[in-house]
Design a protein around this motif. Structure first.
Motif, mmCIF file in Angstrom:
data_model
loop_
_atom_site.group_PDB
_atom_site.id
_atom_site.type_symbol
_atom_site.label_atom_id
_atom_site.label_comp_id
_atom_site.label_asym_id
_atom_site.label_seq_id
_atom_site.Cartn_x
_atom_site.Cartn_y
_atom_site.Cartn_z
ATOM 1 N N GLY A 1 0.818 -1.206 0.000
ATOM 2 C CA GLY A 1 0.000 0.000 0.000
ATOM 3 C C GLY A 1 0.844 1.244 0.000
ATOM 4 N N TYR A 2 0.169 2.362 0.196
ATOM 5 C CA TYR A 2 0.840 3.651 0.203
ATOM 6 C C TYR A 2 0.554 4.307 1.534
ATOM 7 N N GLY A 3 1.603 4.501 2.309
ATOM 8 C CA GLY A 3 1.394 5.056 3.624
ATOM 9 C C GLY A 3 0.458 4.150 4.398
ATOM 10 N N ALA B 1 -10.218 -3.330 -12.642
ATOM 11 C CA ALA B 1 -10.592 -1.945 -12.916
ATOM 12 C C ALA B 1 -9.427 -1.051 -12.516
ATOM 13 N N SER B 2 -9.535 0.177 -12.937
ATOM 14 C CA SER B 2 -8.478 1.125 -12.608
ATOM 15 C C SER B 2 -8.407 1.322 -11.098
ATOM 16 N N GLY B 3 -7.202 1.389 -10.590
ATOM 17 C CA GLY B 3 -7.032 1.667 -9.176
ATOM 18 C C GLY B 3 -7.220 0.481 -8.270
ATOM 19 N N THR B 4 -7.300 -0.706 -8.804
ATOM 20 C CA THR B 4 -7.471 -1.854 -7.925
ATOM 21 C C THR B 4 -6.150 -2.363 -7.402
ATOM 22 N N GLY B 5 -5.045 -1.851 -7.928
ATOM 23 C CA GLY B 5 -3.754 -2.279 -7.402
ATOM 24 C C GLY B 5 -2.955 -3.157 -8.341
ATOM 25 N N LYS B 6 -3.289 -3.149 -9.602
ATOM 26 C CA LYS B 6 -2.564 -3.994 -10.553
ATOM 27 C C LYS B 6 -1.114 -3.537 -10.684
ATOM 28 N N THR B 7 -0.956 -2.224 -10.891
ATOM 29 C CA THR B 7 0.403 -1.720 -11.043
ATOM 30 C C THR B 7 1.188 -1.931 -9.761
ATOM 31 N N THR B 8 0.520 -1.710 -8.637
ATOM 32 C CA THR B 8 1.188 -1.921 -7.362
ATOM 33 C C THR B 8 1.677 -3.360 -7.267
ATOM 34 N N ALA C 1 7.525 -1.678 -18.043
ATOM 35 C CA ALA C 1 6.573 -0.708 -17.513
ATOM 36 C C ALA C 1 5.559 -0.288 -18.557
ATOM 37 N N GLN C 2 4.562 0.397 -18.026
ATOM 38 C CA GLN C 2 3.356 0.691 -18.772
ATOM 39 C C GLN C 2 3.573 1.450 -20.080
ATOM 40 N N SER C 3 4.140 2.692 -19.959
ATOM 41 C CA SER C 3 4.113 3.545 -21.138
ATOM 42 C C SER C 3 5.393 3.395 -21.935
ATOM 43 N N THR D 1 -3.334 -5.798 -17.081
ATOM 44 C CA THR D 1 -4.112 -5.013 -18.039
ATOM 45 C C THR D 1 -5.482 -4.669 -17.479
ATOM 46 N N HIS D 2 -6.078 -3.609 -18.021
ATOM 47 C CA HIS D 2 -7.481 -3.391 -17.680
ATOM 48 C C HIS D 2 -8.349 -3.647 -18.908
ATOM 49 N N ASP D 3 -7.728 -4.174 -19.951
ATOM 50 C CA ASP D 3 -8.399 -4.340 -21.223
ATOM 51 C C ASP D 3 -8.800 -5.812 -21.392
ATOM 52 N N VAL E 1 -14.899 6.739 0.538
ATOM 53 C CA VAL E 1 -14.516 6.936 -0.845
ATOM 54 C C VAL E 1 -13.056 7.343 -0.891
ATOM 55 N N ASN E 2 -12.309 6.645 -1.714
ATOM 56 C CA ASN E 2 -10.883 6.952 -1.834
ATOM 57 C C ASN E 2 -10.703 8.225 -2.640
ATOM 58 N N VAL E 3 -10.168 9.261 -1.989
ATOM 59 C CA VAL E 3 -9.960 10.508 -2.721
ATOM 60 C C VAL E 3 -8.469 10.802 -2.879
ATOM 61 N N SER F 1 -5.051 10.564 -7.979
ATOM 62 C CA SER F 1 -4.373 9.541 -8.753
ATOM 63 C C SER F 1 -3.075 10.079 -9.288
ATOM 64 N N ARG F 2 -2.156 9.183 -9.526
ATOM 65 C CA ARG F 2 -0.894 9.629 -10.070
ATOM 66 C C ARG F 2 -1.075 10.117 -11.494
ATOM 67 N N ARG F 3 -2.022 9.541 -12.166
ATOM 68 C CA ARG F 3 -2.312 10.037 -13.508
ATOM 69 C C ARG F 3 -3.689 10.658 -13.481
ATOM 70 N N ALA F 4 -3.759 11.922 -13.854
ATOM 71 C CA ALA F 4 -5.021 12.633 -13.714
ATOM 72 C C ALA F 4 -6.140 11.955 -14.494
ATOM 73 N N ALA F 5 -5.777 11.346 -15.594
ATOM 74 C CA ALA F 5 -6.813 10.794 -16.462
ATOM 75 C C ALA F 5 -7.556 9.642 -15.798
ATOM 76 N N VAL F 6 -6.865 8.928 -14.969
ATOM 77 C CA VAL F 6 -7.491 7.739 -14.403
ATOM 78 C C VAL F 6 -7.738 7.945 -12.924
ATOM 79 N N THR F 7 -8.821 8.582 -12.605
ATOM 80 C CA THR F 7 -9.163 8.745 -11.205
ATOM 81 C C THR F 7 -10.365 7.864 -10.930
HETATM 82 N N1 LIG Z 1 2.029 6.961 -4.944
HETATM 83 C C1 LIG Z 1 0.818 6.640 -4.449
HETATM 84 N N2 LIG Z 1 0.454 7.127 -3.240
HETATM 85 C C2 LIG Z 1 -0.748 6.844 -2.705
HETATM 86 N N3 LIG Z 1 -1.667 6.061 -3.310
HETATM 87 C C3 LIG Z 1 -1.361 5.557 -4.524
HETATM 88 C C4 LIG Z 1 -0.112 5.833 -5.145
HETATM 89 N N4 LIG Z 1 -0.088 5.192 -6.336
HETATM 90 C C5 LIG Z 1 -1.276 4.558 -6.451
HETATM 91 N N5 LIG Z 1 -2.044 4.769 -5.369
HETATM 92 C C6 LIG Z 1 -3.373 4.225 -5.117
HETATM 93 O O1 LIG Z 1 -3.252 2.843 -4.981
HETATM 94 C C7 LIG Z 1 -4.316 2.190 -5.624
HETATM 95 C C8 LIG Z 1 -3.785 1.153 -6.609
HETATM 96 O O2 LIG Z 1 -3.015 1.800 -7.592
HETATM 97 P P1 LIG Z 1 -2.430 1.035 -8.867
HETATM 98 O O3 LIG Z 1 -1.618 1.995 -9.629
HETATM 99 O O4 LIG Z 1 -1.769 -0.208 -8.417
HETATM 100 O O5 LIG Z 1 -3.735 0.688 -9.667
HETATM 101 P P2 LIG Z 1 -3.916 -0.023 -11.058
HETATM 102 O O6 LIG Z 1 -4.738 -1.175 -10.790
HETATM 103 O O7 LIG Z 1 -2.611 -0.219 -11.709
HETATM 104 O O8 LIG Z 1 -4.763 1.072 -11.839
HETATM 105 P P3 LIG Z 1 -4.656 1.544 -13.376
HETATM 106 O O9 LIG Z 1 -5.478 0.643 -14.154
HETATM 107 O O10 LIG Z 1 -5.285 2.907 -13.301
HETATM 108 O O11 LIG Z 1 -3.228 1.601 -13.749
HETATM 109 C C9 LIG Z 1 -5.154 3.265 -6.291
HETATM 110 O O12 LIG Z 1 -6.270 3.528 -5.465
HETATM 111 C C10 LIG Z 1 -4.265 4.459 -6.312
HETATM 112 O O13 LIG Z 1 -5.040 5.632 -6.149
#
Ligand SMILES: Nc1ncnc2c1ncn2[C@@H]1O[C@H](COP(=O)(O)OP(=O)(O)OP(=O)(O)O)[C@@H](O)[C@H]1O
Ligand SMILES: Nc1ncnc2c1ncn2[C@@H]1O[C@H](COP(=O)(O)OP(=O)(O)OP(=O)(O)O)[C@@H](O)[C@H]1O
Ligand SMILES: [Mg+2]
Ligand SMILES: [Mg+2]
Lengths: 322, 269, 519, 473
Positions: C247-249, C272-279, C321-323, C435-437, C495-497, C500-506
């Motif tokens: 997690g983050y913090g 879905a976006s933000g579920t933690g795939k990249t993490t 990595a992604q991009s 992927t989210h696709d 609600v998680n506010v 997002s690291r990328r503005a497009a995907v909140t």
């Molecule tokens: N540096 C950060 N600090 C705090 N929270 C973060 C940070 N990076 C990501 N998060 C939160 O952690 C959660 C998971 O992020 P992650 O990037 O793993 O998602 P994802 O599944 O890869 O999404 P996406 O499809 O948008 O790439 C999200 O709710 C995101 O807002």
């Protein structure tokens, strides 16, 4: 927010302590000292030694620092090497300089905003370029040159404004507002030009932002677009610029004060540093440093408050409480 | 924003640079030796007249460009370089979440201390400690470092999280490669812009120092401006020539630096 | 308003600094008709759409041709009334300084009261409670729908949509598609730009293809294609991770994720976006601190911090990595990108490294000359291949790929996915495909579905992705899986506010009570 | 003059904010101008001679002298001026709490002062003092009231022609007329003393009518003209000229050799310096400090310019090519300019000279002074006692010469007028012959003034004039 402010104030205080130590030791290491400066041509070695002893300059620097710091904690700023208490020297002068800086800032806000908007809303237009070049010229000319020219035109030539700031004892600069006009104008020309440049650039960039384009393309009237979409985007930047300018004006009025003989801290600052008058220099470092710390903090808080993403970062979304 | 500004600015700057660099070689007189009485008006012998001590203004102007440029450039480069290293290091350590933050503190706290001293006070303190051009260079550098560091840090912040930087970490690159080869090339735009601003500030510091009586003697344009002030009514050219030259230099450099900012993606994006 | 021939673009020529951007475009939209525009990036889709709105971006000049909307000319600079616009990026389109209510109150140049705002929100399927929020407090789908509400505030007969779903995850995309479908049903004409012909096809009456500023094809769309593949189960496990927590913090993102990959197996991690795939991917790669040593490759436990892993361990697990534009240093030629890992992880230098680099380029289907080029001189697909080559340079056992195709057009995407398949088959490489696709996931051997940091499904592709398709090409079964309100009731309402690291995907990690009541 | 208010601008040479009511802390010209008007001194200097003020005479005794005080003098608060006030003053300035020891404490045994009666006081000396009146006049000793302290924000009670009204350090002091002054009532109802640091600001204040008189203004003002029909530029006169020069350090090479000293004195083009640094507002000097003082020997001529001769002398002294560092700080306008030109002159004569410009606070730092060969030195028209005492006490400035020492000691200590004059003559002859001073110019002291300003007198220095008799005509 309160934690942020408290934390930043604590850091600021710590930095000031560090700074005071640096300045104290640093100035002490300079060649020559207050005794030399004080005695001048009559500084025979014997008198020099005696003066040093009387001023306590023969003690180790850290002991003197501890002494000074102890005094500060008790609210005692110490005594200038001229024998006058530092608080008496600084007294009204800090307030006078703050007045100059404050007035400049207050005028700077609307002027830079209006001129910056006027130019920035039409990026690349003739008026935009005109503003850009004019502001550059004012930024490039040292303010004492500008001030000198102002005196030549308005005081000596036209005779409409005083050339020097003669403030009678017991009165403040506000009792002679005419004396403030030229100093403030000289400062304003320099600093407003800088602010205009920054604000203009931000506005020019915001006008092209997607949310502005979106609002426009969906038929929002131009006036509303400026009011609701452009201005709020510019505000955080403008706030930063304004407060940073205010911070720069703390202690930055020296040159203009000198031209007008304005009774601020400028002359004290120069003399204290040049004559190695440590207690006075130290007090000024503390006062000015604290001013800058506060200005920077205000800038951060202001930006936080005027940016929704930052403002709401610490609280949950409104609906979550229902 | 397609306006001739950039081209004019480059032209002006080029001419000024030629004057500055070639100037000392073509100066008609020894800039330090009196050639006439003080405050003489322009004559065919002294094309711009003489200064407060009867020295040829033209020769002094021609002679003084290089020290001015040298001081300003050295100060600006030193300040920017220090700021860049500090800014990049700070951004780098800050960008790695969950890792120790003390390095960032160690880099930035001293700079913060510098940042809270009003610049004029800093200039006074430094120039009282080190007279002459070395002091000026130091003053310019130190007054600029905190801001440079912040600018570069902001510019580098989005760069440090880029995937290629992480890839470099993952394959085991050292800090020198990461800061020098991965980060630095990507903040070149802000760096150049910052350098331009530092340069203009440097000229300003030189003049202000002279005005406060802590500047160096010599023919530095900033010093010429200050020396001209008492006699401005007798010989307006003494003030006008260096002020105009400094303004032209500052304006052309700023225009070009602005252009660099505009073209650098890292600042705008 | 809904007269036939609503939009008529005739021989439109637009230039930018001497370059022709639109070269005689001819386009018609009838009232109530849905027209899709597809084309490669830079082909002039956005420019065309904006021209219909009477807007030319800075630097673009009108050279010839006309644009009429509802019979009135709109060029130059006479924006038509009754046309709504929806931009590509919902996050950036909304005024970040105003609440939803403030924006909607005056949207479309008409003032409306509270009830009016709520009605407008209702039209796009949003609850009234959202009105107090700022755009950044909304999920991507919600943002998109607020933007839609603003566009609808004008009561448009025509909606111009510029890639309205590119930034959205599967869920939000399905929601938006549903809204647009209902608008279309209500008789609003749509001019819909996308780069993915298959998705668009299901939603428009007619598809127009643009290439190099010219309309090259026009006609009814082809039906959607959706292929599900599945290969034989693999043998030995190369990557095993169990109970990953991260997690983050203080915010926990991954709540004990298990993942294993066999040699030669492709495992898609879908969510879905933000579920933690990249993490998750970054934890595997040792780039994100994890709670414990939970990752093993070939039975050997890896240190959670990549810098503390041994050289062979670093080489064995490679992360792409992604991009593709960020994965390569823009100022370093391909040669450098390949030589550094060869030198650091395999101790190859000079001629040996050159030879190996050439071989790697050949493996990923690039010519040896590519070595001298800078990333900017490569196409997106080529860049992605270089990233892959760089990862392969380490001779890894497992490749963790994070959205390696999300920035690519369909042709390039298929080529890259094909390459991955080949590598798996030939070298027994294990691949994690984050992927989210859904379509990308469908090319894998096995799919792991992630929702709210939990694995909610793990199985062969047909099992997980089969079933009915919703508008937008999303399997309804998957939507069920991803709806987190079903998954974990304890986190409901927060609600998680976190921006997002990328503005497009909140996106909110939890969709609370005010999430769309769909339909 | 008529009884009118005459605001006066007086320059302040920096440190104005540290201005003090304490007359023994005075540091800036406006400090002096104010304190000189509020307080009276025992003796003043007028045209180089001691002028009795609060004292009416001195009687020499054995190891002590007795001062007779003026009768009928009252303090601003109405109380009478008595000998106890003088005794207190002496104790006050010897107090170890004071930041700087007073010059007089080197001569007077302030602990043993005896008040004989309210009009008489006996002061023991620590070393023989030949002319006590001159000693007091030279030291500018004001008398303060018994028990006086000078806390900031308080006031000052003196016996002078003006009482202190409102006062703000570094800004203004308003002085109101003290009708009961022993020297007759002053003319102006009120005088305003303004502190302005910047010379141009001082001039501007007069030009725009905000002030009537500004002392110590730049020479460029005289060149430009006063700038108005009712304005004029005034010169303080010949005896008030400031001596500008360089002092050679005789403790190190090459100036330990009198030939090298003489050579440099033969090299310098004094007129060129006067024309450029002073814009012609002054005359050339004769290499002796003390112009304008009693016993000053203006019959002495500076060595004639003789470059060839100088080079020959340098050759003899083995000083050709020796590096020369000229130290300067701008604590008086023109110091650095004169140094730059002087260095150019030395260079033109083939010497390896270099200017070393430093800040004021380090100028007199002993270590650095000891290492420089020449240093700029301006000196006002002080009594010769002061001039020679100062230079003798400072190793770098001093000339180590037996004949000079004896002559100066005699001049200091002998109460005999003729002997004193002879001793000063000898001392100056030594300096003229083998001395280490190069006094190249005597600079005018200029003021800008409204034409109707009258009665401004010069006592100690034209830079801070005596305002006790000033008024508007
Ligand atoms: N540096 C950060 N600090 C705090 N929270 C973060 C940070 N990076 C990501 N998060 C939160 O952690 C959660 C998971 O992020 P992650 O990037 O793993 O998602 P994802 O599944 O890869 O999404 P996406 O499809 O948008 O790439 C999200 O709710 C995101 O807002
Ligand atoms: N303001 C502009 N100035 C100059 N050229 C522009 C401008 N806007 C777009 N272009 C150029 O016009 C061409 C068409 O751009 P457009 O944005 O219409 O492409 P697109 O088809 O929408 O691509 P994408 O799928 O990447 O959004 C591109 O080559 C682009 O570089
Ligand atoms: Mg587009
Ligand atoms: Mg991701």
């Amino acid at each position: 927010m309160i934690r942020l402010v408290a934390g930043r104030l604590a850091t600021g205080a710590a930095l000031l302590v560090l700074l005071s130590l640096l300045v104290f030791v640093g100035v002490d290491l300079l060649p020559g000292d207050a005794a030399n400066a004080r005695l001048g041509a009559s500084a025979t070695p014997a008198r020099l030694a005696e003066t040093r002893q009387r001023l306590g300059l023969d003690r180790p620097v850290l002991v003197r620092y501890a002494d000074w710091a102890g005094g500060l904690l008790r609210g005692d700023l110490g005594t200038s090497v001229s024998g006058t208490p530092v608080s008496a020297i600084l007294g009204g002068r800090v307030a006078n300089s703050a007045l100059l800086a404050g007035l400049t800032t207050i005028l700077l806000v609307p002027i830079s905003l209006v001129v910056g908007m006027w130019a920035g809303l039409r990026p690349g237009s003739r008026r935009d370029r005109g503003v850009a070049v004019a502001s550059l010229l004012f930024v490039a000319a040292p303010e004492f040159v500008t001030a000198g020219l102002l005196v030549l035109v308005f005081a000596i030539g036209l005779g409409v404004l005083p050339a020097v700031s003669l403030i009678p004892p017991g009165a403040g600069p506000l009792d002679r507002p005419a004396a403030l006009v030229l100093p403030v104008l000289a400062l304003l020309l320099l600093h407003a030009s800088y602010a205009v440049r920054m604000i203009r650039a931000t506005i020019a960039a915001t006008v092209r932002a997607p949310h502005v384009e979106f609002a426009r393309l969906n038929g929002e009237p131009p006036r509303d677009v400026v009011r609701h979409a452009v201005l709020p985007a510019v505000l955080p930047v403008a706030l930063q610029v304004w407060l940073l300018t205010a911070a720069a004006l703390v202690g930055g009025t020296v040159l203009v004060e000198r031209v007008f003989g304005y009774p601020g801290i400028g002359e004290v600052l120069v003399t204290a540093v040049r004559t190695g008058d440590l207690p006075v220099a130290q007090a000024l470092v503390m006062v000015l440093g604290a001013g800058v710390v506060v200005a920077l903090l205000a800038a951060d808080v202001g930006v936080r408050l005027s940016t929704p993403t930052l403002r709401t970062a610490e609280q949950p979304a409104p609906v979550a409480f229902r | 924003m397609r306006w001739p500004g950039t081209r004019v600015a480059s032209g002006v700057l080029a001419v000024l640079l030629v004057v500055i660099v070639v100037g000392p070689l073509v100066a008609p007189y020894d800039p330090a030796a009196p050639v006439g009485l003080p405050y003489e008006p322009p004559t065919p012998q002294a094309l711009l007249g003489t200064d407060a001590l009867g020295r040829d203004l033209l020769s002094r102007i021609l002679d003084g460009g290089l020290p001015m440029l040298g001081t300003a450039l050295a100060g600006a480069v030193a300040g920017s370089a220090l700021g860049t290293v500090a800014g990049l290091l700070a951004a780098w350590w800050d960008g790695r979440s969950g890792r120790s933050r003390w390095v960032e503190g160690a880099v930035l706290r001293p700079l913060d201390t510098l940042a809270i001293v009003p610049p004029m006070l800093l200039v006074l303190l430094i120039l009282t400690a080190f007279t002459g051009h070395a002091g000026l260079v130091l003053a310019v550098a130190l007054t600029g470092v905190p801001l440079s560091a912040r600018v570069l840090r902001a510019a580098a912040a989005p760069v440090v999280t880029r995937a290629h930087v992480e890839a470099a970490v993952a394959r085991g690159e050292g800090p020198a490669w990461i800061v020098g080869r991965e980060l630095l090339p990507l903040v070149a735009g802000p760096l150049v812009a910052d350098l331009g601003i530092r340069f203009v500030a440097a000229i300003y510091v030189v003049t202000a120092a002279g005005f406060l009586g802590v500047g160096p003697s010599g023919t530095d344009w900033g010093t010429l401006i200050v020396e001209a002030l008492p006699g401005v009514e007798l010989a307006p050219l003494l003030l006008a020539v260096p002020v105009v030259l400094v303004a032209l230099l500052a304006v052309s450099v700023t225009v070009l630096a602005d252009d660099a900012v505009r073209r650098s993606r890292a600042v705008l994006a | 308003m809904t007269a036939p021939g609503l939009v008529e673009v005739r021989d439109l020529v637009l230039c930018a600094g001497g370059r022709t951007v639109l070269d005689g475009v001819r386009l018609d939209v009838a009232a109530g008709e849905a027209v899709g525009i597809v084309g490669a990036s830079g082909s002039g889709k956005t420019t065309t759409a904006l021209a219909v709105l009477g807007h030319l971006r800075d630097g673009i000049t009108h050279v010839a041709g006309t644009v009429h909307v509802a019979g009135a000319p709109v060029l130059p600079g006479r924006p038509p009334r009754g046309v709504g616009y929806l931009g590509q990026d919902p996050g950036a389109s909304l005024n970040p300084y105003r609440t939803v209510r403030a924006v909607l109150t005056a949207a479309g140049g008409v003032r409306r009261d509270r009830a009016g705002v709520d009605a407008l929100l209702g039209r796009v399927g949003l609850p009234a409670g959202l009105a107090r929020r700022y755009p950044h407090q909304l999920s991507g789908g919600q943002q998109q729908r607020v933007a839609l509400a603003i566009a609808l505030a004008r009561d448009p007969g025509l909606l111009v949509l510029d890639e309205p779903t590119t930034g959205l995850d599967v869920l939000a995309r399905a929601d938006v598609h549903r809204e647009l479908a209902s608008l279309r049903a209500a008789g609003v004409a749509l001019l819909w730009i996308g780069h993915d012909a298959e998705t668009l096809a299901a939603n428009v009456d007619r598809l127009v293809t643009v290439a190099d500023g010219r309309v090259v094809a026009s006609g009814p769309p082809e039906p959607a294609r959706f292929t599900l593949t599945s290969e034989a189960a693999p043998a030995e496990v190369v990557l095993a991770a169990s109970g990953i927590v991260g997690g983050y913090g203080a915010t926990r993102v991954l709540h004990g994720v298990d993942l294993h990959v066999g040699a030669g197996e492709r495992v898609a991690v879908l969510g879905a976006s933000g579920t933690g795939k990249t993490t998750l991917a970054r934890v595997l790669a040792g780039l994100h601190p994890a709670a414990a040593d939970t990752v093993t490759v070939d039975g050997a436990t890896l240190h959670p911090d990549v810098r503390r892993r041994t050289r062979p361990q670093r080489a064995a697990l490679q992360y792409v990595a992604q991009s593709p534009s960020e994965a390569l240093h823009p100022r370093q030629p391909v040669r450098t990108a390949l030589h550094r890992p060869l030198r650091l992880l395999r101790n190859l230098r000079g001629a040996a490294a050159d030879a190996e680099a050439a071989a790697l380029l050949e493996v990923v289907g690039l010519s040896a000359d590519t070595a001298g080029l800078l990333p900017a001189e490569l196409s997106g697909g080529q860049r992605q291949r270089v990233s892959l080559a760089r990862a392969l340079a380490a001779r890894p056992r497992v490749l963790v790929c994070d959205e390696v195709t999300s920035a690519l057009d369909p042709g390039t995407r298929d080529a890259v996915l094909g390459l991955l398949g080949r590598l798996c088959a030939q070298d027994g490489l294990g691949v994690v495909l984050v992927t989210h696709d859904v379509e990308v996931a469908a090319t894998a051997d096995r799919v792991v579905v992630l929702a709210e940091g939990h694995v909610v499904a793990d199985g062969p592709v047909p099992d997980v992705l089969g079933g009915d398709l919703l508008p937008g090409g999303v399997p309804s079964h998957l939507v069920e899986l991803l709806r987190p309100d079903v998954a974990d009731p304890t986190v409901r309402g927060t609600v998680n506010v976190v921006p997002s690291r990328r503005a497009a995907v909140t996106a909110p990690t939890v969709v609370s009570d005010d999430s769309p009541p769909t339909g | 003059g008529s009884p009118a208010s005459a605001p006066t601008v007086v320059g302040s040479g920096g440190g104005g904010a540290a201005e003090s009511l304490d007359p023994f802390i005075s540091g800036t010209p406006s400090d002096y101008a104010r304190n000189w008007t509020v307080f009276d001194e025992l003796f003043a200097i007028s045209d180089g001679n001691p002028l009795p003020r609060l004292a009416v005479g001195v009687d020499q005794g054995d190891g002590a002298f007795t001062v007779r005080l003026r009768d009928g003098v009252t303090w601003h608060d109405g109380s009478p001026f008595v000998a106890d006030d003088v005794a207190y003053t002496l104790r006050y300035l010897a107090s170890p709490e004071r930041p700087v020891p007073h010059e007089l404490t080197g001569f007077l045994d302030t602990a043993q002062v005896q008040v004989r009666d309210p009009r008489t006081i006996t002061i023991p000396t620590l070393q023989p003092v030949g002319d006590p009146a001159m000693l007091f006049a030279g030291a500018g000793m004001r008398v303060i009231k018994d028990g006086a302290t000078f806390a900031p924000g308080g006031t000052a009670v003196g016996t002078g022609p003006y009482r202190l009204g409102a006062f703000e350090p570094g800004r203004q002091a308003r002085l109101t007329r003290y009708d009961a002054h022993w020297d007759g009532a002053p003319f102006a109802d009120e005088i305003v003393v303004i502190s302005l640091d910047d010379p141009s600001a001082r001039v501007n204040a007069v030009r725009t009518g905000e002030a009537d008189y500004a002392a110590d203004v730049p020479f460029t003002v005289a060149r430009t003209g006063a700038g108005g029909d009712d304005l004029e530029v005034r010169s303080a006169g010949d005896t008030q000229r400031t001596s500008l020069g360089f002092v050679m350090n005789t403790t190190i090479r090459p100036f330990d050799d009198p030939r090298a000293r003489r050579a440099v004195r033969m090299l310098v083009d004094r007129q060129a310096l006067v024309d450029r640094v002073l814009l012609g507002y002054g005359v050339t000097g004769n290499d002796l400090f003390g112009h304008g003082a009693r016993y000053f020997d203006d019959t002495v001529k500076a060595p004639a310019t003789d470059v060839a001769g100088a080079k020959a002398l340098l050759e003899q002294a083995g000083a050709v090519g020796a590096p020369l560092v000229v130290r300067s700080a701008e604590y008086e306008a023109g110091m650095n300019g004169s140094t730059e030109l002087f260095v150019e002159q030395l260079k033109a004569a083939g010497l390896d000279a270099r200017a070393e410009i430093v800040g004021v606070q380090e100028y007199f730092a002993p270590d650095a002074l000891a290492a420089t060969h020449l240093l700029t030195f301006p000196l006002g028209p002080f009594p010769l006692d002061v001039t020679y005492a100062r230079s003798a006490a400072f190793p770098t400035l001093a000339l180590n010469d037996a004949e000079l020492k004896t002559a100066v000691a005699t001049a200091f200590s002998t109460p005999d007028e003729a002997a004193r004059a002879a001793a000063w003559k000898t001392a100056q002859a030594v300096m003229a012959d083998r001395g280490n001073w190069i006094v190249w110019g005597l600079a005018d002291t200029l003021a800008i003034s409204r034409r109707n300003v009258a009665g401004i007198e010069v006592r100690d220095s034209a830079k801070y004039p005596y305002l006790g008799k000033a008024g508007l005509a």
